[in-house]
Design a protein around this motif. Structure first.
Motif, PDB file in Angstrom:
ATOM      1  N   PHE A  53       0.988  -0.772  -0.273  1.00  0.00           N
ATOM      2  CA  PHE A  53       0.089   0.182   0.016  1.00  0.00           C
ATOM      3  C   PHE A  53       0.934   1.217  -0.655  1.00  0.00           C
ATOM      4  CE2 PHE A  53      -3.581  -2.474   2.264  1.00  0.00           C
ATOM      5  CZ  PHE A  53      -4.109  -3.385   1.023  1.00  0.00           C
ATOM      6  N   ALA A  54       1.511   1.053   0.660  1.00  0.00           N
ATOM      7  CA  ALA A  54       2.857   2.237   0.441  1.00  0.00           C
ATOM      8  C   ALA A  54       3.435   2.520  -0.743  1.00  0.00           C
ATOM      9  CB  ALA A  54       3.521   2.414   2.027  1.00  0.00           C
ATOM     10  N   GLY A  55       4.176   1.680  -1.102  1.00  0.00           N
ATOM     11  CA  GLY A  55       4.888   2.363  -1.979  1.00  0.00           C
ATOM     12  C   GLY A  55       3.597   1.686  -3.357  1.00  0.00           C
ATOM     13  N   GLY A  56       2.696   1.005  -3.733  1.00  0.00           N
ATOM     14  CA  GLY A  56       2.293   0.682  -4.573  1.00  0.00           C
ATOM     15  C   GLY A  56       0.679   1.739  -4.682  1.00  0.00           C
ATOM     16  N   GLY A  57       0.707   2.738  -3.931  1.00  0.00           N
ATOM     17  CA  GLY A  57      -0.300   2.946  -3.989  1.00  0.00           C
ATOM     18  C   GLY A  57      -1.967   2.120  -4.271  1.00  0.00           C
ATOM     19  N   PHE A  58      -2.901   3.312  -4.243  1.00  0.00           N
ATOM     20  CA  PHE A  58      -4.599   2.122  -5.025  1.00  0.00           C
ATOM     21  C   PHE A  58      -3.965   1.392  -6.050  1.00  0.00           C
ATOM     22  CE2 PHE A  58      -7.257   1.705  -8.191  1.00  0.00           C
ATOM     23  CZ  PHE A  58      -8.240   1.350  -7.251  1.00  0.00           C
ATOM     24  N   SER A  59      -3.248   1.803  -6.892  1.00  0.00           N
ATOM     25  CA  SER A  59      -3.321   0.594  -7.937  1.00  0.00           C
ATOM     26  C   SER A  59      -2.715  -0.907  -6.638  1.00  0.00           C
ATOM     27  CB  SER A  59      -1.465   0.749  -9.086  1.00  0.00           C
ATOM     28  OG  SER A  59      -2.097   1.630  -9.784  1.00  0.00           O
ATOM     29  N   GLY A  60      -1.431  -0.711  -6.176  1.00  0.00           N
ATOM     30  CA  GLY A  60      -0.945  -1.721  -5.290  1.00  0.00           C
ATOM     31  C   GLY A  60      -1.847  -2.264  -4.383  1.00  0.00           C
ATOM     32  N   ALA A  61      -2.864  -1.498  -4.137  1.00  0.00           N
ATOM     33  CA  ALA A  61      -4.019  -2.197  -2.924  1.00  0.00           C
ATOM     34  C   ALA A  61      -4.515  -3.025  -3.698  1.00  0.00           C
ATOM     35  CB  ALA A  61      -4.172  -1.072  -2.045  1.00  0.00           C
ATOM     36  N   ALA A  62      -4.909  -2.458  -5.134  1.00  0.00           N
ATOM     37  CA  ALA A  62      -6.373  -2.591  -6.345  1.00  0.00           C
ATOM     38  C   ALA A  62      -5.740  -4.877  -6.368  1.00  0.00           C
ATOM     39  CB  ALA A  62      -6.413  -2.073  -7.693  1.00  0.00           C
ATOM     40  N   LEU A  63      -4.307  -4.485  -6.962  1.00  0.00           N
ATOM     41  CA  LEU A  63      -3.865  -5.695  -7.880  1.00  0.00           C
ATOM     42  C   LEU A  63      -3.641  -7.042  -6.569  1.00  0.00           C
ATOM     43  CD1 LEU A  63      -0.941  -4.515  -8.965  1.00  0.00           C
ATOM     44  CD2 LEU A  63      -3.310  -5.348 -10.265  1.00  0.00           C
ATOM     45  N   LEU A  64      -3.784  -6.766  -5.347  1.00  0.00           N
ATOM     46  CA  LEU A  64      -3.417  -7.295  -3.746  1.00  0.00           C
ATOM     47  C   LEU A  64      -4.510  -7.793  -3.702  1.00  0.00           C
ATOM     48  CD1 LEU A  64      -1.294  -8.853  -2.035  1.00  0.00           C
ATOM     49  CD2 LEU A  64      -1.573  -6.546  -0.115  1.00  0.00           C
ATOM     50  N   ALA A  65      -5.714  -7.097  -3.653  1.00  0.00           N
ATOM     51  CA  ALA A  65      -7.226  -7.645  -3.459  1.00  0.00           C
ATOM     52  C   ALA A  65      -7.856  -8.205  -3.968  1.00  0.00           C
ATOM     53  CB  ALA A  65      -8.146  -6.089  -3.608  1.00  0.00           C
ATOM     54  N   LEU A  66      -7.440  -8.437  -5.307  1.00  0.00           N
ATOM     55  CA  LEU A  66      -7.750  -9.327  -6.228  1.00  0.00           C
ATOM     56  C   LEU A  66      -7.673 -10.338  -6.211  1.00  0.00           C
ATOM     57  CD1 LEU A  66      -9.020 -10.001  -8.688  1.00  0.00           C
ATOM     58  CD2 LEU A  66      -6.793  -9.099  -9.988  1.00  0.00           C
ATOM     59  N   PHE A  67      -5.948 -10.101  -5.304  1.00  0.00           N
ATOM     60  CA  PHE A  67      -5.150 -11.835  -5.160  1.00  0.00           C
ATOM     61  C   PHE A  67      -5.639 -12.463  -4.020  1.00  0.00           C
ATOM     62  CE2 PHE A  67      -1.448 -13.651  -2.696  1.00  0.00           C
ATOM     63  CZ  PHE A  67      -1.825 -14.924  -3.540  1.00  0.00           C
ATOM     64  N   PHE A  68      -5.898 -11.543  -3.253  1.00  0.00           N
ATOM     65  CA  PHE A  68      -6.126 -12.564  -2.267  1.00  0.00           C
ATOM     66  C   PHE A  68      -7.822 -12.711  -1.618  1.00  0.00           C
ATOM     67  CE2 PHE A  68      -7.328 -11.444   2.697  1.00  0.00           C
ATOM     68  CZ  PHE A  68      -6.450 -12.759   3.396  1.00  0.00           C
ATOM     69  N   VAL A  69      -8.638 -11.647  -2.235  1.00  0.00           N
ATOM     70  CA  VAL A  69     -10.162 -11.728  -1.865  1.00  0.00           C
ATOM     71  C   VAL A  69     -10.301 -13.178  -3.515  1.00  0.00           C
ATOM     72  CG1 VAL A  69     -12.345 -11.258  -2.379  1.00  0.00           C
ATOM     73  CG2 VAL A  69     -10.525  -9.401  -1.929  1.00  0.00           C
ATOM     74  N   SER A  70     -10.290 -13.726  -4.597  1.00  0.00           N
ATOM     75  CA  SER A  70     -10.217 -14.050  -5.360  1.00  0.00           C
ATOM     76  C   SER A  70      -9.681 -15.155  -4.585  1.00  0.00           C
ATOM     77  CB  SER A  70      -9.847 -13.948  -6.405  1.00  0.00           C
ATOM     78  OG  SER A  70      -8.855 -14.372  -6.406  1.00  0.00           O
ATOM     79  N   GLY A  71      -8.550 -15.308  -4.451  1.00  0.00           N
ATOM     80  CA  GLY A  71      -8.063 -17.477  -3.892  1.00  0.00           C
ATOM     81  C   GLY A  71      -8.702 -17.421  -2.701  1.00  0.00           C
ATOM     82  N   SER A  72      -8.844 -16.854  -1.549  1.00  0.00           N
ATOM     83  CA  SER A  72      -9.933 -17.178  -0.388  1.00  0.00           C
ATOM     84  C   SER A  72     -10.962 -17.599  -0.413  1.00  0.00           C
ATOM     85  CB  SER A  72      -9.533 -16.185  -0.012  1.00  0.00           C
ATOM     86  OG  SER A  72      -7.932 -15.646   0.759  1.00  0.00           O
ATOM     87  N   VAL A  73     -11.713 -16.700  -1.754  1.00  0.00           N
ATOM     88  CA  VAL A  73     -13.295 -17.432  -2.085  1.00  0.00           C
ATOM     89  C   VAL A  73     -13.609 -18.764  -3.106  1.00  0.00           C
ATOM     90  CG1 VAL A  73     -15.025 -16.349  -3.397  1.00  0.00           C
ATOM     91  CG2 VAL A  73     -14.510 -15.000  -2.355  1.00  0.00           C
ATOM     92  N   LEU A  74     -12.400 -18.818  -3.998  1.00  0.00           N
ATOM     93  CA  LEU A  74     -12.575 -19.917  -4.466  1.00  0.00           C
ATOM     94  C   LEU A  74     -11.934 -21.381  -3.496  1.00  0.00           C
ATOM     95  CD1 LEU A  74      -9.894 -19.241  -7.688  1.00  0.00           C
ATOM     96  CD2 LEU A  74     -12.453 -20.089  -7.588  1.00  0.00           C
ATOM     97  N   THR A  75     -10.848 -20.582  -2.955  1.00  0.00           N
ATOM     98  CA  THR A  75     -10.702 -22.552  -1.996  1.00  0.00           C
ATOM     99  C   THR A  75     -11.800 -22.568  -1.315  1.00  0.00           C
ATOM    100  OG1 THR A  75      -7.755 -21.662  -1.560  1.00  0.00           O
ATOM    101  CG2 THR A  75      -9.679 -22.687   0.289  1.00  0.00           C
ATOM    102  N   ALA A  76     -12.492 -21.191  -0.101  1.00  0.00           N
ATOM    103  CA  ALA A  76     -13.454 -21.542   0.495  1.00  0.00           C
ATOM    104  C   ALA A  76     -14.490 -22.756  -0.410  1.00  0.00           C
ATOM    105  CB  ALA A  76     -13.960 -20.720   0.730  1.00  0.00           C
ATOM    106  N   LEU A  77     -14.950 -22.076  -2.256  1.00  0.00           N
ATOM    107  CA  LEU A  77     -15.826 -22.292  -2.274  1.00  0.00           C
ATOM    108  C   LEU A  77     -15.588 -24.050  -2.463  1.00  0.00           C
ATOM    109  CD1 LEU A  77     -16.649 -20.199  -4.692  1.00  0.00           C
ATOM    110  CD2 LEU A  77     -17.605 -21.000  -3.380  1.00  0.00           C
ATOM    111  N   ALA A  78     -14.046 -24.155  -2.927  1.00  0.00           N
ATOM    112  CA  ALA A  78     -13.674 -25.443  -3.693  1.00  0.00           C
ATOM    113  C   ALA A  78     -13.772 -26.698  -2.306  1.00  0.00           C
ATOM    114  CB  ALA A  78     -12.224 -25.891  -3.676  1.00  0.00           C
ATOM    115  N   ASP A  79     -13.713 -25.844  -1.232  1.00  0.00           N
ATOM    116  CA  ASP A  79     -13.678 -27.373  -0.105  1.00  0.00           C
ATOM    117  C   ASP A  79     -15.697 -27.274  -0.140  1.00  0.00           C
ATOM    118  OD1 ASP A  79     -11.298 -27.029   0.895  1.00  0.00           O
ATOM    119  OD2 ASP A  79     -11.252 -26.129   2.137  1.00  0.00           O
TER     120      ASP A  79
END
Length: 218
Positions: free
Chosen positions: A39-65
């Motif tokens: 967030f400090a280095g990438g600002g909004f762009s970094g936050a959006a990219l990290l959010a896509l990775f973390f949220v999508s991965g966590s949701v897919l894991t939950a759905l797969a289980d």
């Protein structure tokens, strides 16, 4: 984004991930540190990219289980959230890329976007399809290191593409976005090969299961 704001936002989001069961306690601390750097280095762009990775991965894991019934007991016990090791394995390079991006160096976007595309490709691939070992073709349980499938590879491509498209929309440039797509899929395949060829495998006598953990997490 200022450093105090980045730290506060990252800590808050990591705490939410802990409440939702997406992170272990130590994973929450690691996620807060990685998030603050991104967030400090990438600002909004970094936050959006990290959010896509973390949220999508966590949701897919939950759905797969949920879709795997009955759920393998060893897999269920393993699904207590991402550990610090898992968070740092996926997050150190993106954090480094975000810091480089924040400094104004041209290598920041390729490092940030490419590393997240590879992590997302691997995560999406893990949760889709009936995998076989990339080295032998033997069927293995979902989530096994080195396991690949046609559906999983398609998922890896889509995951890397989603990250590349978002990066392009945020200003990475078309060349970096396309490069991230191919780097993400290549990274996933390389990780699968190394997982099958050199990943240490241990045996838990309590569960009568193979595990990647020296001390099986119950």
């Amino acid at each position: 984004m200022t450093l105090p704001a980045a730290v506060a936002l990252a800590a808050g989001l990591a705490a939410v991930g802990r409440v939702l069961g997406w992170l272990t306690t130590e994973g929450t601390i690691a996620a807060a540190l990685v998030g603050a750097a991104v967030f400090a280095g990438g600002g909004f762009s970094g936050a959006a990219l990290l959010a896509l990775f973390f949220v999508s991965g966590s949701v897919l894991t939950a759905l797969a289980d949920r879709s795997r019934r009955p759920l393998d007991s060893s897999r269920a016990k393993r699904r207590k959230g991402r550990t610090a090791r898992q968070v740092l394995a996926n997050g150190l390079w993106p954090a480094t890329g975000a810091v480089v991006l924040g400094s104004g160096h041209g290598a920041g976007w390729p490092l940030l976007l490419g590393s997240l595309a590879a992590a997302q490709a691997d995560t999406w691939a893990t949760e889709i399809g009936a995998p076989r070992l990339i080295t032998s073709g033997q069927y293995v349980a979902a989530g096994t290191s080195g396991g690949v499938s046609l559906l999983g590879t398609t998922g890896a491509f889509l995951g890397a593409a989603a990250m590349g498209i978002l990066g392009w929309a945020l200003g990475s440039g078309a060349f970096v976005a396309v490069s991230a797509l191919f780097a993400g899929v290549a990274g996933m395949l390389a990780d699968s090969f190394l997982g099958a060829a050199v990943q240490a495998v241990f045996y838990c006598e309590t569960c009568s299961k193979e595990t990647e953990w020296r001390v099986h997490r119950l």
